[in-house]
Design an enzyme around this catalytic site. Structure first.
Site, short mmCIF file in Angstrom:
data_model
loop_
_atom_site.label_atom_id
_atom_site.label_comp_id
_atom_site.label_asym_id
_atom_site.label_seq_id
_atom_site.Cartn_x
_atom_site.Cartn_y
_atom_site.Cartn_z
N ARG A 164 6.11 -6.50 1.36
CA ARG A 164 7.05 -6.70 0.24
C ARG A 164 8.08 -5.57 0.19
O ARG A 164 9.24 -5.80 -0.12
CB ARG A 164 6.29 -6.77 -1.09
CG ARG A 164 5.67 -8.15 -1.32
CD ARG A 164 4.80 -8.18 -2.57
NE ARG A 164 3.57 -7.45 -2.37
CZ ARG A 164 3.01 -6.63 -3.25
NH1 ARG A 164 3.58 -6.44 -4.44
NH2 ARG A 164 1.89 -6.00 -3.00
N HIS B 72 -5.51 -5.95 -5.84
CA HIS B 72 -4.27 -5.89 -5.04
C HIS B 72 -3.61 -7.26 -5.08
O HIS B 72 -4.27 -8.27 -4.89
CB HIS B 72 -4.60 -5.50 -3.60
CG HIS B 72 -3.40 -5.10 -2.81
ND1 HIS B 72 -2.46 -6.01 -2.40
CD2 HIS B 72 -2.98 -3.90 -2.36
CE1 HIS B 72 -1.50 -5.37 -1.73
NE2 HIS B 72 -1.80 -4.08 -1.70
#
Ligand SMILES: Cc1cc2nc3c(=O)[nH]c(=O)nc-3n(C[C@H](O)[C@H](O)[C@H](O)COP(=O)(O)OP(=O)(O)OC[C@H]3O[C@@H](n4cnc5c(N)ncnc54)[C@H](O)[C@@H]3O)c2cc1C
Ligand code: FES
Lengths: 565, 236
Positions: free
Chosen positions: A345, A325
């Site tokens: 994000r 990740h």
């Protein structure tokens, strides 16, 4: 642990470039050809020396990380000559191994379809990767979206290596999975008119991420778990054994999977379960710390299901690819490697280097994003080194409130705010330091669209199976996978139970396995399944903590010689 | 690359695990400190990240008897901390079926399920206990009033660690009351998403079958072309 002064200095550079970055907008996405070159050069999956060929079993000749290979080729915990298989402790239709989202869904559906169900759970029910899922669950249910677009995203994200039947099932069952969860009482985030509040995600063409604040997995898991409890209390045929993992599968003399041997972790007593069907739902491998990476995974993510299935000659797919990740915490050390959800994000935070410069579009597919970060630190030297020697890049979270209005972070990301605040960092106003962390097993047990495997009587669902996502899973497609294939597995197992005639129970496959590994010179391999990592000092360094300065003998996951229970 | 400050020397701290003293380096969490002490944890550890509530812990200090609460995986150790984990606390959940819990005017489903909640006398121990800093007593008052929406809202971040029940002098189980409230809210009260129900129906009717079949049969080159040509919806 607040940021030390020299890190604060770098943060000021991030703040200084923020207005300009907001004006200019995001960097363009990396074109396909460049993307493959980047991933080839920097992604951990492409480090040849970190993998080895398997010497025995159905995937003999294929490569997988050393940490997984050692477990797959490990020795059984069971001595077939000492177990009395005619003393059956539990006799059921369906044994479900593991109780995350996939196991829970399979158990509910098998019970609804008339089977009696027993769940073997290594920890408490629901202490699983599922409960940590934050960002959300994909489903193409908005009018401008369709299962076909979702399908393309799934295939593209997986570099077109996915099994098309499985990708189709994932896209097609998705809207109904969301509906099903809501019918059990899951509270999805909604707009005032009732339509789902859906965000975009890395590698997705359309906004289709369904979330429950940033506690999506918690909300899914606690609801499913409660439904199981309620059915059990109503006297329906669904029951479980906590802290009692499966340590070996049982077969019958017709080559069908027919139950399992369980071990009580506290008393170490073993028991025999006879089952007409078995659903493997054991989740991932993060706690094997592949290549020394820290992980986002829960304590029990130790590849057990892969090991158990491999011993009954069930093939695995894509076992040479793991998902790192892009945003694991790199600071403070107490939460090293823990997940900073992609939702940060999605909501607008950019990744920037020590000088506050953007170096990648924040929503590339995960392998691409992680590779760009590794390049930024390793090749370009633009990372920030922490006092404990970790390196990382800034995730500029304050941008979220600037773009979407004050209060957005507090409302959409309470878990993140809380986690950083517990260690004296205010992520609403200051960026977070991040680096790739071991997150997800892309491949796994090979299944068909009904979640059956090539071994009769064995089904698999969730993170432990493979093929659905090809070589790279997209955000929100795993929690979806759980409910799509978990439900399919539950239905298929209940159906199988009605047809199958079990023969005599046997552990001959274990005898055969022990012979094979001996012949292949693999006696030094560990005992497996691993069950739990042993982080007790003297066995293995404590993850998430690198001592300051001269402290002790202990470095993070330096050794491969893991010992456990 | 930003430079690392000069390394500081590590402090060793005294902590007391169920009364027994150990020396451990600063910077560990309660959970990793236990492991540093040599414990191989079986109970009391799940996600290791503050999401599952397996690691509920109570602690105080040798010099300060006030009891405090934390998640073992999310709390840094301090000098002279005395810790005990509560990995399990007995509680009996009410029996129900979500399908039968439709809220009706003039009825209070939560009090029907958990009549004991009327004995709450507002000591606020539950709120003080919550390692998620939730307003537990406030959602219990909302439950008594029958305000299910408010209970669901205020309790949403509950990890079901059980510490509130462990401390309630009346033996109430706020986390179970809240769980029922959220399921009722999610099932009955949250406005429905018509677009989702429409899509489920379209899929059942086979609306996308032809297109999907075609994509499944397409060559990799063709798929790549279509993938590259996807229209990307702007993030909202
Ligand atoms: C922190 C985090 C955040 C994530 N966020 C997202 C997200 O936002 N969206 C998304 O789609 N995906 C996300 N993922 C991925 C996704 O949550 C997982 O892939 C998924 O939940 C796995 O579910 P599962 O049911 O297959 O396995 P798990 O949920 O891990 O459950 C497996 C269970 O089996 C048990 N078990 C293991 N071995 C044995 C044994 N031998 N015997 C008995 N029991 C055993 C385990 O202890 C565990 O309880 C996230 C993952 C993590 C770790
Ligand atoms: S171990 Fe899950 S909350 Fe601490």
């Amino acid at each position: 642990m607040p940021y030390p002064a020299y890190m604060e200095e770098s943060i000021r550079k991030v703040e200084a470039t923020r207005a300009e970055r907001l004006k200019k907008g995001l960097l363009p996405r990396i074109p396909e050809a460049e993307r493959e070159a980047l991933v080839n050069k920097f992604h951990p999956d492409y480090k040849k020396e970190e993998m080895r060929e398997l010497k025995v079993g159905p995937n003999k000749g294929e490569r997988t990380p050393h940490e997984v290979a050692d477990l797959l080729e490990g020795s059984s915990r069971v001595d077939p000559d000492k177990i009395e298989l005619d003393k059956i402790d539990h006799d059921v239709d369906v044994l479900v191994i593991g109780c995350g989202g996939a196991g829970g869904a399979a158990a509910l559906l098998a019970e609804e379809n008339g089977a009696s169900v027993l769940i073997s759970s290594k920890l408490r029910l629901g202490d699983a990767n599922t409960i940590g899922a934050q960002a959300g669950t994909q489903a193409a249910d908005r009018p401008n979206d369709s299962p076909a677009i979702h399908y393309l995203d799934i295939m593209g994200g997986g570099h077109f290596t996915n099994d098309p039947d499985l990708a189709e099932a994932l896209a097609k069952d998705a809207p109904d999975a969301i509906r099903w969860l809501e019918s059990l009482g899951v509270e999805w985030d909604k707009e005032p008119d009732g339509s789902y509040h859906e965000l975009s995600g890395g590698g997705c063409a359309v906004r289709r991420m369904h979330s429950c604040r940033d506690y999506t997995g918690l909300e899914e898991m606690r609801t499913i778990r409660d439904e199981m409890r309620q059915r059990n209390m109503h006297g329906r045929k669904i029951d479980w054994l906590e802290f009692e993992p499966v340590i070996e599968l049982l077969m019958d003399d017709k080559g069908q999977v027919a139950g399992a041997i369980l071990m009580n972790l506290e008393t170490k007593q073993m028991s025999v379960v006879r089952a007409r069907a078995v659903v493997m739902a054991t989740g991932g491998v993060g706690r094997t710390h592949i290549q020394g990476f820290p992980t986002t995974n829960h304590y029990g993510a130790t590849a057990d299901g892969l090991v158990l299935a491999y011993r009954v000659s069930c093939p695995l797919v894509h076992m040479d690819t793991m998902q790192y990740h892009p945003t694991g915490a790199a600071f403070p050390p107490q939460i090293l490697g823990l997940l900073i959800t992609e939702k940060v994000r999605t909501l607008g935070a950019e990744l920037v280097n020590c000088d506050g410069e953007q170096f990648v579009h924040p929503l590339e597919a995960r392998d691409t994003e992680a590779s760009a970060e590794i390049r930024e630190c390793k090749e370009r030297g633009k990372g920030v080194t922490t006092p404990t020697g970790e390196v990382g890049l800034w995730e500029d979270s304050p941008m979220v409130d600037i773009i979407r209005g004050e209060g957005t972070i507090a409302r959409e990301l309470p878990a993140m705010v809380r986690q950083f605040a517990r260690f004296d960092i205010d992520m609403i106003h200051k960026p977070m330091l991040v680096y790739p962390t071991l997150h997800y097993q892309n491949g796994g047990i090979k299944i068909k669209a009904d979640a059956s495997t090539s071994v009769p009587g064995l089904f698999a669902a969730g993170e432990c199976e493979g093929g659905v996502h090809g070589r790279n899973r997209l955000i929100g497609n795993s929690t979806l996978d759980l409910f799509v294939f978990g439900r399919r597995a539950g239905r298929a197992a209940a159906k199988w139970v009605k047809e199958v005639k079990l023969g005599k129970l046997t552990l001959d496959h274990v005898r055969k396995w022990q012979r094979e590994i001996k012949e292949a010179g693999l006696e030094d391999m560990p005992i497996s399944p691993m069950l739990l990592p042993n982080y007790a000092r003297g066995n293995r360094p404590v993850p998430g903590f690198v001592p300051l300065g001269e402290a002790s003998e202990y470095t993070p996951f330096g050794d491969r010689a893991v010992r456990w229970i | 690359m930003a430079e690392v400050a000069e390394k500081e020397k590590v402090q060793m701290l005294d902590i007391y695990v169920m009364g027994k003293r150990y020396k451990v380096p600063e910077g560990l969490t309660i959970q990793t400190a236990l492991e540093y002490c040599g414990y191989h944890i079986i109970r009391g550890c799940g996600c290791r990240a503050g999401f599952c509530g397996a690691c509920g812990t109570i602690y105080n200090f040798t010099y300060d008897p006030t009891i405090r609460y934390a998640l073992g995986c999310q709390k840094e150790i301090e000098q002279n901390m005395v810790i005990t984990q509560i990995p399990f606390f007995p509680a009996t959940e009410a029996l129900y079926n979500v399908e039968d819990l439709e809220p009706k005017e003039g009825e209070n489903k939560l009090v029907e399920l958990y009549p004991d909640i009327l004995t709450c006398f507002g000591c606020n121990n539950c709120t003080k206990t919550c390692p998620q800093d939730l307003e537990v007593m406030e959602f219990m008052s909302a439950a008594i009033r029958g305000d299910i929406k408010r209970v669901a809202e205020l309790s949403f971040d509950c990890l079901i660690c059980g510490l509130c029940a462990a401390r309630c002098p009346q033996g109430l189980q706020p986390y179970n009351v809240a769980l029922a409230a959220r399921r009722i809210y999610g099932h009955y009260m949250a406005p429905k998403s018509q677009h989702n129900l429409n899509r489920v129906k379209e899929i059942e009717e086979g609306k996308f079958n032809v297109e999907l079949e075609e994509l499944k049969k397409a060559s990799e080159a063709e798929l790549r072309k279509r993938y590259a040509a996807r229209e990307i919806e702007p993030a909202k």
